[in-house]
Design a protein around this motif. Structure first.
Motif, PDB file in Angstrom:
ATOM      1  N   MET A  87       0.839  -1.204   0.000  1.00 36.23           N
ATOM      2  CA  MET A  87       0.000   0.000   0.000  1.00 36.23           C
ATOM      3  C   MET A  87       0.878   1.260   0.000  1.00 36.23           C
ATOM      4  O   MET A  87       0.614   2.227  -0.734  1.00 36.23           O
ATOM      5  CB  MET A  87      -0.909  -0.007   1.226  1.00 36.23           C
ATOM      6  CG  MET A  87      -1.836   1.172   1.334  1.00 36.23           C
ATOM      7  SD  MET A  87      -2.854   1.065   2.848  1.00 36.23           S
ATOM      8  CE  MET A  87      -3.865   2.534   2.665  1.00 36.23           C
ATOM      9  N   ILE A  88       1.938   1.239   0.798  1.00 33.49           N
ATOM     10  CA  ILE A  88       2.847   2.390   0.901  1.00 33.49           C
ATOM     11  C   ILE A  88       3.588   2.613  -0.416  1.00 33.49           C
ATOM     12  O   ILE A  88       3.679   3.743  -0.916  1.00 33.49           O
ATOM     13  CB  ILE A  88       3.854   2.182   2.055  1.00 33.49           C
ATOM     14  CG1 ILE A  88       3.112   2.180   3.394  1.00 33.49           C
ATOM     15  CG2 ILE A  88       4.919   3.271   2.043  1.00 33.49           C
ATOM     16  CD1 ILE A  88       3.950   1.703   4.561  1.00 33.49           C
ATOM     17  N   LEU A  89       4.098   1.539  -0.993  1.00 32.97           N
ATOM     18  CA  LEU A  89       4.819   1.652  -2.266  1.00 32.97           C
ATOM     19  C   LEU A  89       3.895   2.123  -3.388  1.00 32.97           C
ATOM     20  O   LEU A  89       4.298   2.898  -4.265  1.00 32.97           O
ATOM     21  CB  LEU A  89       5.452   0.303  -2.622  1.00 32.97           C
ATOM     22  CG  LEU A  89       6.590  -0.160  -1.708  1.00 32.97           C
ATOM     23  CD1 LEU A  89       7.062  -1.547  -2.102  1.00 32.97           C
ATOM     24  CD2 LEU A  89       7.755   0.833  -1.743  1.00 32.97           C
ATOM     25  N   GLU A  90       2.655   1.657  -3.340  1.00 35.51           N
ATOM     26  CA  GLU A  90       1.664   2.086  -4.331  1.00 35.51           C
ATOM     27  C   GLU A  90       1.442   3.597  -4.234  1.00 35.51           C
ATOM     28  O   GLU A  90       1.415   4.306  -5.251  1.00 35.51           O
ATOM     29  CB  GLU A  90       0.341   1.345  -4.090  1.00 35.51           C
ATOM     30  CG  GLU A  90      -0.779   1.738  -5.047  1.00 35.51           C
ATOM     31  CD  GLU A  90      -2.126   1.131  -4.662  1.00 35.51           C
ATOM     32  OE1 GLU A  90      -3.140   1.549  -5.243  1.00 35.51           O
ATOM     33  OE2 GLU A  90      -2.149   0.251  -3.772  1.00 35.51           O
ATOM     34  N   PHE A  91       1.321   4.088  -3.005  1.00 33.94           N
ATOM     35  CA  PHE A  91       1.091   5.520  -2.785  1.00 33.94           C
ATOM     36  C   PHE A  91       2.294   6.341  -3.238  1.00 33.94           C
ATOM     37  O   PHE A  91       2.147   7.386  -3.889  1.00 33.94           O
ATOM     38  CB  PHE A  91       0.810   5.771  -1.307  1.00 33.94           C
ATOM     39  CG  PHE A  91       0.555   7.216  -0.955  1.00 33.94           C
ATOM     40  CD1 PHE A  91      -0.482   7.917  -1.538  1.00 33.94           C
ATOM     41  CD2 PHE A  91       1.369   7.873  -0.033  1.00 33.94           C
ATOM     42  CE1 PHE A  91      -0.724   9.245  -1.224  1.00 33.94           C
ATOM     43  CE2 PHE A  91       1.137   9.200   0.287  1.00 33.94           C
ATOM     44  CZ  PHE A  91       0.089   9.892  -0.301  1.00 33.94           C
ATOM     45  N   GLN A  92       3.508   5.860  -2.922  1.00 34.52           N
ATOM     46  CA  GLN A  92       4.723   6.589  -3.288  1.00 34.52           C
ATOM     47  C   GLN A  92       4.918   6.658  -4.803  1.00 34.52           C
ATOM     48  O   GLN A  92       5.568   7.568  -5.311  1.00 34.52           O
ATOM     49  CB  GLN A  92       5.935   5.928  -2.626  1.00 34.52           C
ATOM     50  CG  GLN A  92       5.956   6.114  -1.116  1.00 34.52           C
ATOM     51  CD  GLN A  92       7.079   5.341  -0.430  1.00 34.52           C
ATOM     52  OE1 GLN A  92       7.642   4.399  -1.001  1.00 34.52           O
ATOM     53  NE2 GLN A  92       7.409   5.735   0.782  1.00 34.52           N
ATOM     54  N   ILE A 107      -6.823   9.119   0.491  1.00 36.61           N
ATOM     55  CA  ILE A 107      -5.496   9.721   0.604  1.00 36.61           C
ATOM     56  C   ILE A 107      -5.042   9.743   2.064  1.00 36.61           C
ATOM     57  O   ILE A 107      -3.870   9.472   2.379  1.00 36.61           O
ATOM     58  CB  ILE A 107      -5.486  11.142   0.012  1.00 36.61           C
ATOM     59  CG1 ILE A 107      -5.668  11.065  -1.511  1.00 36.61           C
ATOM     60  CG2 ILE A 107      -4.182  11.870   0.352  1.00 36.61           C
ATOM     61  CD1 ILE A 107      -5.810  12.399  -2.196  1.00 36.61           C
ATOM     62  N   LYS A 108      -5.972  10.023   2.976  1.00 40.37           N
ATOM     63  CA  LYS A 108      -5.640  10.020   4.404  1.00 40.37           C
ATOM     64  C   LYS A 108      -5.198   8.633   4.864  1.00 40.37           C
ATOM     65  O   LYS A 108      -4.296   8.501   5.693  1.00 40.37           O
ATOM     66  CB  LYS A 108      -6.839  10.491   5.237  1.00 40.37           C
ATOM     67  CG  LYS A 108      -7.073  11.988   5.191  1.00 40.37           C
ATOM     68  CD  LYS A 108      -8.247  12.388   6.079  1.00 40.37           C
ATOM     69  CE  LYS A 108      -8.441  13.895   6.077  1.00 40.37           C
ATOM     70  NZ  LYS A 108      -9.602  14.304   6.915  1.00 40.37           N
ATOM     71  N   GLU A 109      -5.851   7.599   4.343  1.00 34.24           N
ATOM     72  CA  GLU A 109      -5.477   6.222   4.686  1.00 34.24           C
ATOM     73  C   GLU A 109      -4.062   5.920   4.211  1.00 34.24           C
ATOM     74  O   GLU A 109      -3.272   5.297   4.925  1.00 34.24           O
ATOM     75  CB  GLU A 109      -6.465   5.237   4.054  1.00 34.24           C
ATOM     76  CG  GLU A 109      -7.819   5.200   4.748  1.00 34.24           C
ATOM     77  CD  GLU A 109      -8.779   4.215   4.086  1.00 34.24           C
ATOM     78  OE1 GLU A 109      -8.305   3.379   3.293  1.00 34.24           O
ATOM     79  OE2 GLU A 109      -9.987   4.296   4.360  1.00 34.24           O
ATOM     80  N   TYR A 110      -3.744   6.360   3.000  1.00 32.33           N
ATOM     81  CA  TYR A 110      -2.384   6.159   2.470  1.00 32.33           C
ATOM     82  C   TYR A 110      -1.361   6.915   3.331  1.00 32.33           C
ATOM     83  O   TYR A 110      -0.299   6.373   3.674  1.00 32.33           O
ATOM     84  CB  TYR A 110      -2.296   6.659   1.029  1.00 32.33           C
ATOM     85  CG  TYR A 110      -2.831   5.708  -0.009  1.00 32.33           C
ATOM     86  CD1 TYR A 110      -2.190   4.489  -0.254  1.00 32.33           C
ATOM     87  CD2 TYR A 110      -3.949   6.021  -0.776  1.00 32.33           C
ATOM     88  CE1 TYR A 110      -2.663   3.612  -1.228  1.00 32.33           C
ATOM     89  CE2 TYR A 110      -4.429   5.147  -1.750  1.00 32.33           C
ATOM     90  CZ  TYR A 110      -3.789   3.942  -1.969  1.00 32.33           C
ATOM     91  OH  TYR A 110      -4.257   3.070  -2.931  1.00 32.33           O
ATOM     92  N   GLN A 111      -1.673   8.156   3.656  1.00 34.29           N
ATOM     93  CA  GLN A 111      -0.746   8.972   4.446  1.00 34.29           C
ATOM     94  C   GLN A 111      -0.516   8.372   5.828  1.00 34.29           C
ATOM     95  O   GLN A 111       0.608   8.415   6.355  1.00 34.29           O
ATOM     96  CB  GLN A 111      -1.282  10.402   4.566  1.00 34.29           C
ATOM     97  CG  GLN A 111      -1.235  11.177   3.254  1.00 34.29           C
ATOM     98  CD  GLN A 111      -1.942  12.509   3.329  1.00 34.29           C
ATOM     99  OE1 GLN A 111      -2.875  12.701   4.126  1.00 34.29           O
ATOM    100  NE2 GLN A 111      -1.519  13.460   2.498  1.00 34.29           N
TER     101      GLN A 111
END
Length: 202
Positions: A87-92, A107-111
């Motif tokens: 999930m983190i790599l996807e967001f980055q 977006i808040k969930e990703y952050q």
């Protein structure tokens, strides 16, 4: 570092972090990894964040004993072993267009996910430090049975730990009082707080 090759040290750090994040119920395994870290001369301060916290801070954290490259490698290990890694790599990897297709809550969930590996690193550091302290206290207690100097050292250590705990509680209480009491009431509480702090620091 105690006669460890770079690869051996890297492997030790990786397996220690992996054991902590993925096998938290297997206490004996995690403790064995802590013992290996101790034997390698790796202290809890090695797992401090390299930069001071607070916004985009580029000021080095003097508490961190790892180099910038080592700290980055440790952060990468905590990300690699974390359950939210994908999930983190996807967001980055998201572009502005990708972000534009996400809701505010998404977006808040990703952050929030991005911060979790660092939180786990802090938890790991504290757990490792507590483990070392328990081992040291156990050794002191054993030595204190026959050594007056060790007994004195143990008493002083326990006394300092008690004072530190009391000061932490007092400081938290004083901060809460400032928000809840009137100015006159807080002035009285603050005076008492300063007296107690002076007592515990004496």
């Amino acid at each position: 570092m105690n006669k460890l090759t770079v690869k051996a040290k890297t492997d030790l750090l990786s397996t220690s972090i992996g054991a902590y994040l993925n096998a938290e119920d297997a206490t004996a395994l995690v403790w064995a990894k802590y013992d290996a870290l101790i034997a390698a001369g790796i202290e809890p301060s090695y797992f401090e964040s390299y930069y001071k916290k607070g916004g985009k801070n580029n000021t080095p954290n003097e508490k961190c004993t790892a180099t910038k490259e080592q700290a980055e490698a440790i952060a990468a290990e905590f990300l690699y072993h974390h359950k939210d890694r994908d999930m983190i790599l996807e967001f980055q990897a998201m572009t502005k267009e990708d972000l534009g297709n996400k809701t505010v809550n998404e977006i808040k969930e990703y952050q929030a996910a991005v911060k979790r590996p660092d939180t786990k690193r802090g938890d790991f550091r504290k757990a490792y430090a507590n483990y070392i302290e328990r081992k040291e206290n156990a050794a002191l207690k054993e030595a204190a049975k026959n050594d007056p100097e060790a007994a004195k050292e143990l008493d002083e250590k326990l006394d300092n730990a008690f004072k530190a705990k009391q000061l932490k509680t007092l400081t938290a209480s004083a901060k809460q009082a400032k928000d809840k009491l009137s100015e006159d009431e807080y002035s009285q509480v603050n005076a008492a707080y300063k007296t107690l702090v002076a007592f515990y620091n004496s």
